[in-house]
Write an enzyme that holds these catalytic residues in place. Structure first.
Site, PDB file in Angstrom:
ATOM      1  N   ARG B  13       0.838  -1.452   0.043  1.00 37.72           N
ATOM      2  CA  ARG B  13      -0.062  -0.087   0.093  1.00 37.72           C
ATOM      3  C   ARG B  13       0.800   1.324   0.110  1.00 37.72           C
ATOM      4  O   ARG B  13       0.333   2.340  -0.503  1.00 37.72           O
ATOM      5  CB  ARG B  13      -0.768   0.089   1.304  1.00 37.72           C
ATOM      6  CG  ARG B  13      -0.455  -0.169   2.491  1.00 37.72           C
ATOM      7  CD  ARG B  13      -1.248  -0.189   3.709  1.00 37.72           C
ATOM      8  NE  ARG B  13      -0.545  -0.459   4.954  1.00 37.72           N
ATOM      9  CZ  ARG B  13      -0.701  -0.258   6.221  1.00 37.72           C
ATOM     10  NH1 ARG B  13      -1.950   0.487   6.175  1.00 37.72           N
ATOM     11  NH2 ARG B  13      -0.363  -0.717   7.262  1.00 37.72           N
ATOM     12  N   SER B  40      -4.568   4.695   5.795  1.00 39.78           N
ATOM     13  CA  SER B  40      -4.616   2.972   5.418  1.00 39.78           C
ATOM     14  C   SER B  40      -4.133   3.196   4.010  1.00 39.78           C
ATOM     15  O   SER B  40      -3.232   2.015   3.875  1.00 39.78           O
ATOM     16  CB  SER B  40      -5.932   2.522   5.787  1.00 39.78           C
ATOM     17  OG  SER B  40      -6.223   2.567   7.230  1.00 39.78           O
ATOM     18  N   GLU B  61     -19.055   4.395   0.016  1.00 36.59           N
ATOM     19  CA  GLU B  61     -18.072   3.948  -0.972  1.00 36.59           C
ATOM     20  C   GLU B  61     -19.101   3.883  -2.155  1.00 36.59           C
ATOM     21  O   GLU B  61     -18.545   3.924  -3.478  1.00 36.59           O
ATOM     22  CB  GLU B  61     -17.830   2.531  -0.847  1.00 36.59           C
ATOM     23  CG  GLU B  61     -16.649   2.415   0.534  1.00 36.59           C
ATOM     24  CD  GLU B  61     -17.482   2.286   1.784  1.00 36.59           C
ATOM     25  OE1 GLU B  61     -18.578   2.345   1.936  1.00 36.59           O
ATOM     26  OE2 GLU B  61     -16.481   2.617   2.754  1.00 36.59           O
ATOM     27  N   PHE B  86     -14.486  -3.235   0.475  1.00 39.35           N
ATOM     28  CA  PHE B  86     -15.534  -1.935   0.079  1.00 39.35           C
ATOM     29  C   PHE B  86     -15.181  -1.470  -1.314  1.00 39.35           C
ATOM     30  O   PHE B  86     -16.065  -0.579  -1.737  1.00 39.35           O
ATOM     31  CB  PHE B  86     -15.247  -0.946   1.319  1.00 39.35           C
ATOM     32  CG  PHE B  86     -15.209  -1.297   2.459  1.00 39.35           C
ATOM     33  CD1 PHE B  86     -15.999  -2.247   2.911  1.00 39.35           C
ATOM     34  CD2 PHE B  86     -14.175  -0.893   3.426  1.00 39.35           C
ATOM     35  CE1 PHE B  86     -15.899  -2.895   4.454  1.00 39.35           C
ATOM     36  CE2 PHE B  86     -14.207  -1.223   4.904  1.00 39.35           C
ATOM     37  CZ  PHE B  86     -15.105  -2.360   5.311  1.00 39.35           C
ATOM     38  N   HIS B 112      -5.551  -3.663   1.729  1.00 38.43           N
ATOM     39  CA  HIS B 112      -5.900  -4.735   2.862  1.00 38.43           C
ATOM     40  C   HIS B 112      -6.524  -6.020   2.129  1.00 38.43           C
ATOM     41  O   HIS B 112      -7.509  -6.500   2.888  1.00 38.43           O
ATOM     42  CB  HIS B 112      -6.941  -4.036   3.963  1.00 38.43           C
ATOM     43  CG  HIS B 112      -6.056  -2.910   4.907  1.00 38.43           C
ATOM     44  ND1 HIS B 112      -5.178  -1.998   4.094  1.00 38.43           N
ATOM     45  CD2 HIS B 112      -5.787  -2.739   6.300  1.00 38.43           C
ATOM     46  CE1 HIS B 112      -4.900  -1.300   5.019  1.00 38.43           C
ATOM     47  NE2 HIS B 112      -5.201  -1.608   6.139  1.00 38.43           N
ATOM     48  N   ASP B 120      -8.268  -7.777  12.058  1.00 35.55           N
ATOM     49  CA  ASP B 120      -9.889  -7.253  11.910  1.00 35.55           C
ATOM     50  C   ASP B 120     -10.600  -8.613  11.584  1.00 35.55           C
ATOM     51  O   ASP B 120     -11.912  -8.444  11.597  1.00 35.55           O
ATOM     52  CB  ASP B 120      -9.774  -6.297  10.876  1.00 35.55           C
ATOM     53  CG  ASP B 120      -9.413  -5.020  11.433  1.00 35.55           C
ATOM     54  OD1 ASP B 120      -9.194  -4.676  12.545  1.00 35.55           O
ATOM     55  OD2 ASP B 120      -9.415  -4.177  10.609  1.00 35.55           O
ATOM     56  N   ARG B 170      -1.862  -5.017   3.254  1.00 25.00           N
ATOM     57  CA  ARG B 170      -1.520  -4.216   4.438  1.00 25.00           C
ATOM     58  C   ARG B 170      -0.150  -4.404   5.146  1.00 25.00           C
ATOM     59  O   ARG B 170       0.816  -3.781   5.364  1.00 25.00           O
ATOM     60  CB  ARG B 170      -2.460  -4.641   5.630  1.00 25.00           C
ATOM     61  CG  ARG B 170      -2.073  -4.103   6.743  1.00 25.00           C
ATOM     62  CD  ARG B 170      -3.222  -4.374   7.837  1.00 25.00           C
ATOM     63  NE  ARG B 170      -3.015  -3.569   9.089  1.00 25.00           N
ATOM     64  CZ  ARG B 170      -2.902  -4.235  10.417  1.00 25.00           C
ATOM     65  NH1 ARG B 170      -3.131  -5.647  10.319  1.00 25.00           N
ATOM     66  NH2 ARG B 170      -2.673  -3.734  11.370  1.00 25.00           N
TER      67      ARG B 170
END
Lengths: 281, 317
Positions: B13, B40, B61, B86, B112, B120, B170
C-alpha cells in the site's frame, strides 16, 4: 431558445414518439416518460446550452444532463433525436437487436447524448456530482442537471450523494425529482412512504424549490428560477410534481402504465389525443 | 534468477501511496478520492501536496464509485481508495453499471486485500475480489507483489485508458523487485527458468513462491517461476508456453481458488494445453482473526504449501 408555444408543440410530438416506440416493441416505460416530457423538452430546447451537432463525452463548456431513472429512456431518446443528437429515424430501433437505443440508456453502443449507463437506480446523482466537480476543476461555468424518480429516493446511495453535495458545496448542479407518487408496486405512500421531501432535502443542505412539472410555462419559469439559485454555495433541488402518463387520459395518474405498452387500439386512442406537430419518425 | 537483493521490507500500500504522489506531480489530470481511510491507503502525501485534486467522500463507497465515474466526464483520471472489501463487493453494481459498462477511466485502488489484513478478521478479509472484478467485461485486474512493483503499477495504470482494479495489501513483505522498474500491463514477469514445474504466483504469494522455488531446486526440482501481476488480461502465451515446457503447474494466490488465479489459469490451460495442476489458495472458506503469518499458515498459503503442491504435481503417480 424556444417559446412556450413551440415547446408545447415539441412536447406533443415527443409524447407521440414515446407511445409509438413502446408500442412497436411491446415493452418499455410510457408512464414516467409521458409525465417527464415537459421537463425534458424544456431542458433541451430552453434551459440548457448543449452542442447537439458537436457531440463530445467530456462536454466541456456545455450543460450536461443525467437521467438517473433510466427506465424512462423513451422520452430522453425522443428529445435527443428531435434536438439533433442522432437521426429521428433511429427511434424505430428502440429496444431492438443491434440498436444504440437500449432499453435503458448506455454509452456502450456510442449513442450521442448519453454519458453514463443508468437503470439500476440511485447511481445518477453521484455520477452527476462527479461531473459537476470536474467542471469546477476545468473552470467551466456551465451547469449539470439530473432527473430522478421519487421511488428512486428509496435507494440509499441517493442520500450518500445528497450529503456529499452539500458538504463539498457543489452549487453548479440542478437536480429534479419526478414526484408522481407512483412506483411499480403502487403508490409510493403505500410501498415505502417518502415522507416530507422538502424537509428531507433541506435537512441534507440543499436549496429546495417546488415546481408544477406538467405546465410548460411553469417548467420554463421554474428552470429559470433554479438557475438563479446556482452559484450560491448549495446544490439546488427541484421537487417537480407530475402526473404519470400525462397527455394520454387512460394512462394518467396510475402506476399501471409504469412499464406496460399499449396495444393497437390503445395506441390509436393515445395518438388521437396527441397532435403530430413535427412529423412522426 | 532466484537470488534477489532484498531492498528492505515494506507494504504494497505504501508503494501505491508513492506512485499516486508521483502521478500527482506528473499528471495534472489525476484526482484521488478516499472513503475515510487516508492513512490506511497511504494517500496522505497526495492529499497534502494536491489538496485541490483530493476528495474526501466519507464512509460512502457507493457514492465514491459514482463520483469517480462522473469525474472522468471532463477528462480526469480518478483513483479511488478504500479497503478491497469495500472497493468491490460492497459496490459491485456501481462498478458494473457506472464504471465498467460505461467504460469510465476509473482506477479502483484496493488495500488490505486477503488474509494478511490480519486481526480485523473475516468481515474485512476479502478473498473473492479478483473473481468479481475479473468477471466484469472491460475491467483490467492487477495484483502486484511488492512495494516497487505496486508503485510502478500505480504509475502505469494512469496511462492505460479504461477501468482498472489494482489490488494490494497491508503487511510489510520483502521488497525484491527493481526500484523504478517499468510496469507492463498484461505482460507476465518470467522470474526464473526451470523444466520440472511451473509456478504461477500473484501478489504476496510471489515472494513465498521464490522461497519455495529455492527449496525445490535444492532438491533437484527445477522451477519455471512466473509472476502473474496482471490477472486480466492474462498473458496467455506465457502461461501456455511454460505449461508446455514443464507439464506440471502450481498456482499461488491469496484469494479463493474458485474464481481467482487458479480458476483462470486452469480455464486457460484446459482450452490451450491441458496440464496437471495444483492450487495454492483459500479453499472455499472465510478467514478469521490472527496475525498475517498465522493466517497464511493455517489456510495453506505458506512456503511449505507451495513446495508440497509442486511435489504432488510433479510426482509420477
Amino acid at each position: 431558445m424556444s417559446t412556450t408555444a413551440e415547446l408545447q408543440k415539441i412536447a406533443s410530438q415527443v409524447r407521440r414518439d414515446i407511445v409509438r416506440m413502446v408500442h412497436a416493441v411491446n415493452s418499455g416505460h410510457p408512464g414516467g416518460s409521458l409525465g417527464c416530457t415537459d421537463y425534458i423538452v424544456a431542458l433541451y430546447f430552453n434551459a440548457m446550452n448543449v452542442k447537439a451537432d458537436q457531440w463530445s463525452m467530456d462536454g466541456v463548456n456545455e450543460d450536461l444532463f443525467f437521467l438517473s431513472n433510466g427506465h424512462i429512456s423513451p422520452v430522453w431518446y425522443s428529445v435527443l433525436s428531435r434536438k439533433g443528437f442522432f437521426p429521428v429515424a433511429e427511434l424505430a430501433t428502440f429496444r431492438k437487436l443491434d440498436s444504440r437505443l437500449q432499453g435503458h440508456p448506455t454509452t456502450h453502443e456510442g449513442l450521442p447524448g448519453i454519458r453514463v449507463a443508468s437503470g439500476s437506480l440511485g447511481q445518477g446523482l453521484s455520477v452527476a456530482l462527479g461531473a459537476a466537480q470536474a467542471k469546477k476543476l476545468n473552470n467551466d461555468p456551465s451547469l449539470v442537471y439530473t432527473l430522478h424518480g421519487d421511488g428512486e429516493l428509496q435507494e440509499g446511495q441517493i442520500w450518500e450523494a445528497a450529503m456529499y453535495a452539500a458538504h463539498h458545496k457543489i452549487d453548479n448542479i440542478i437536480s429534479a425529482i419526478d414526484v408522481n407518487g407512483q412506483q411499480i408496486d403502487g403508490p409510493t405512500e403505500k410501498v415505502m412512504n417518502l415522507g416530507n421531501l422538502r424537509m428531507k432535502w433541506e435537512a441534507f443542505g440543499w436549496d429546495v424549490m417546488e415546481m408544477e412539472g406538467n405546465d410548460m410555462q411553469a417548467v420554463v419559469d421554474g428552470l429559470a428560477k433554479a438557475k438563479s439559485m446556482t452559484g450560491k454555495g448549495k446544490p439546488v433541488m427541484i421537487l417537480m410534481t407530475t402526473s404519470m402518463g400525462k397527455g394520454v387520459d387512460f394512462m394518467e395518474g396510475t402506476h399501471k402504465w409504469h412499464g406496460v405498452a399499449p396495444n393497437d387500439a390503445e395506441l390509436a386512442n393515445a395518438l388521437g389525443q396527441l397532435e403530430e406537430t413535427l412529423g412522426d419518425y | 534468477m532466484l537470488d534477489f537483493t532484498i531492498h528492505g521490507s515494506n507494504d504494497t500500500r505504501s508503494g501505491f501511496g508513492e506512485g499516486l504522489h508521483e502521478l500527482g506531480k506528473s499528471n495534472p489530470k489525476v484526482v484521488a478520492l478516499c472513503a475515510d481511510l487516508i492513512g490506511s491507503l497511504k494517500m496522505d502525501a497526495f492529499k497534502k501536496d494536491f489538496p485541490e485534486r483530493f476528495y474526501q467522500v466519507g464512509i460512502a463507497e457507493a457514492n465514491m464509485m459514482g463520483l469517480a465515474a462522473g469525474m472522468t466526464i471532463g477528462g480526469y483520471i480518478p483513483f479511488t481508495g478504500t479497503f478491497a472489501n469495500f472497493s468491490t463487493g460492497r459496490v459491485y453494481d456501481q462498478i458494473r453499471q457506472s464504471i465498467a459498462y460505461s467504460d469510465k477511466n476509473v482506477k479502483i485502488c484496493a488495500s488490505h486485500a486477503g488474509l494478511t489484513l490480519g486481526e480485523d478478521g473475516a468481515t474485512h478479509q476479502i478473498l473473492e475480489d479478483i473473481g468479481m472484478m475479473s468477471m466484469l467485461p472491460n475491467m483490467t485486474v492487477i495484483n502486484p507483489c511488492d512495494f516497487n512493483q505496486t508503485k510502478a503499477a500505480t504509475i502505469a495504470i494512469a496511462e492505460h485508458h479504461g477501468p482498472v482494479y489494482l489490488r494490494f495489501g497491508r503487511p510489510k513483505v520483502a521488497t525484491f523487485t527493481a526500484p523504478d522498474q517499468k510496469f507492463e500491463i498484461g505482460k507476465a514477469w518470467h522470474i526464473h527458468s526451470g523444466n520440472h514445474v511451473s509456478i504461477f504466483a500473484t501478489g504476496h504469494m510471489v515472494w513465498k513462491a521464490v522461497e519455495a522455488a529455492k527449496a525445490l531446486e535444492a532438491e533437484g526440482i527445477t522451477v519455471d517461476l512466473i509472476n502473474i501481476h496482471t490477472i486480466k488480461p492474462l498473458d496467455v502465451e506465457a502461461v501456455v508456453n511454460s505449461a508446455k515446457k514443464t507439464g506440471a503447474v502450481v498456482t499461488a494466490e491469496e484469494h479463493q481458488i474458485t474464481g481467482g488465479l487458479g480458476s483462470i489459469i486452469a480455464q486457460t490451460l484446459a482450452k490451450y494445453h491441458p496440464t496437471k495442476i495444483e492450487f495454492v489458495g483459500v479453499n472455499d472458506s472465510f478467514g478469521e482473526s490472527g496475525t498475517p503469518d498465522q493466517l497464511m499458515e493455517k489456510y495453506g498459503l505458506g512456503v511449505k504449501d507451495i513446495i508440497a503442491a509442486a511435489k504432488r504435481v510433479t510426482s509420477k503417480s
